[in-house]
Design a protein around this motif. Structure first.
Motif, short mmCIF file in Angstrom:
data_model
loop_
_atom_site.label_atom_id
_atom_site.label_comp_id
_atom_site.label_asym_id
_atom_site.label_seq_id
_atom_site.Cartn_x
_atom_site.Cartn_y
_atom_site.Cartn_z
N PHE A 1 -4.64 -1.79 6.46
CA PHE A 1 -4.29 -0.37 6.34
C PHE A 1 -5.03 0.46 7.38
CE2 PHE A 1 -5.58 3.81 4.74
CZ PHE A 1 -4.34 4.42 4.68
N THR B 1 2.53 3.00 2.10
CA THR B 1 1.41 2.30 1.47
C THR B 1 1.01 2.99 0.18
OG1 THR B 1 0.57 1.59 3.63
CG2 THR B 1 -0.97 1.54 1.79
N MET C 1 2.74 -4.67 5.28
CA MET C 1 1.96 -4.02 4.22
C MET C 1 2.62 -4.17 2.86
SD MET C 1 -0.55 -2.48 2.96
CE MET C 1 -1.61 -1.97 4.31
#
Length: 238
Positions: free
Chosen positions: A63, A153, A14
């Motif tokens: 995600f 994130t 990510m």
């Protein structure tokens, strides 16, 4: 064997995806004056969209599929009222993320894309509504999910948008010079600060625009389609 097995490889993937998107998006914005001079505003917008949109779709899909990775820091999904607060915050975030100052016809390159120096509508509340909307969205989803993957994130997204604040002001300063400096004096990055200071005032009639109705419809459709979106992304194995 990793010392912390909960710190999965998806955390690093990510981060890499966010870095790639940040370079493409902010780099593309920085190249806009040069690109528009050589290939024209419409073709530039098409190339920019062809690079940014697929990366955004990949980010969102990854995600959703890995949102529960890592360590569960807290669990509030069973707490009464939390779900409603998360949905309200998410709806507010989209009002900032997609303000009516954006001309949809320019985004689609139907009209000639231009750089505008706005000081109306939601810009009276904050000069950088996308940054504010992203922070609200990140807070809502981090509270709801409570995992290290989601927290990491969110930190990455917020840092990118904080960089975008500096980068956007810098580009507008180069383009508009003193005119932008005057706008900076009458607006603020922190929401409502310019209003509290007396440098700005809200004019509610500026929010009575079709674009805000479009955002409201989009939020309603997203609420309805959210379970379908989770199912669709789960079928993509990455």
């Amino acid at each position: 064997m990793m010392p912390n097995p909960w710190f999965t490889s998806s955390h690093f993937v990510m981060l890499g995806l966010q870095l790639a998107f940040a370079i493409a998006h902010s780099g593309g914005a920085a190249l806009r004056p040069w690109a528009e001079k050589h290939i024209g505003p419409r073709l530039y917008r098409i190339f920019f969209a062809l690079i940014s949109l697929p990366l955004a779709v990949i980010l969102i899909t990854y995600f959703i599929n890995h949102r529960y990775d890592g360590l569960q820091l807290w669990q509030v999904q069973g707490v009464p009222g939390v779900a409603a607060v998360v949905w309200v915050l998410s709806a507010i975030s989209f009002l900032f993320l997609y303000p009516a100052t954006f001309n949809l016809l320019e985004i689609a390159a139907i009209q000639k894309p231009q750089v505008h120096l706005y000081e109306t509508g939601i810009i009276r509340i904050t000069r950088h509504p996308q940054m504010v909307g992203q922070i609200i969205w990140c807070v809502a989803h981090t509270v709801w999910l409570g995992t290290t993957f989601t927290l990491m994130t969110s930190i990455g997204l917020v840092l990118h948008h904080l960089f975008g604040v500096w980068h956007g002001d810098r580009r507008l300063g180069y383009r508009y010079g003193e005119a932008f400096e005057l706008v900076k004096q009458r607006t603020s990055t922190i929401p409502f600060k310019a209003i509290i200071d007396g440098r700005q005032s809200i004019k509610w009639q500026e929010f009575l625009r079709p674009a805000y109705l479009g955002v409201a419809i989009f939020i309603s459709l997203l609420w309805w389609a959210h379970p379908l979106l989770l199912i669709a992304t789960s079928r993509i194995r990455w």
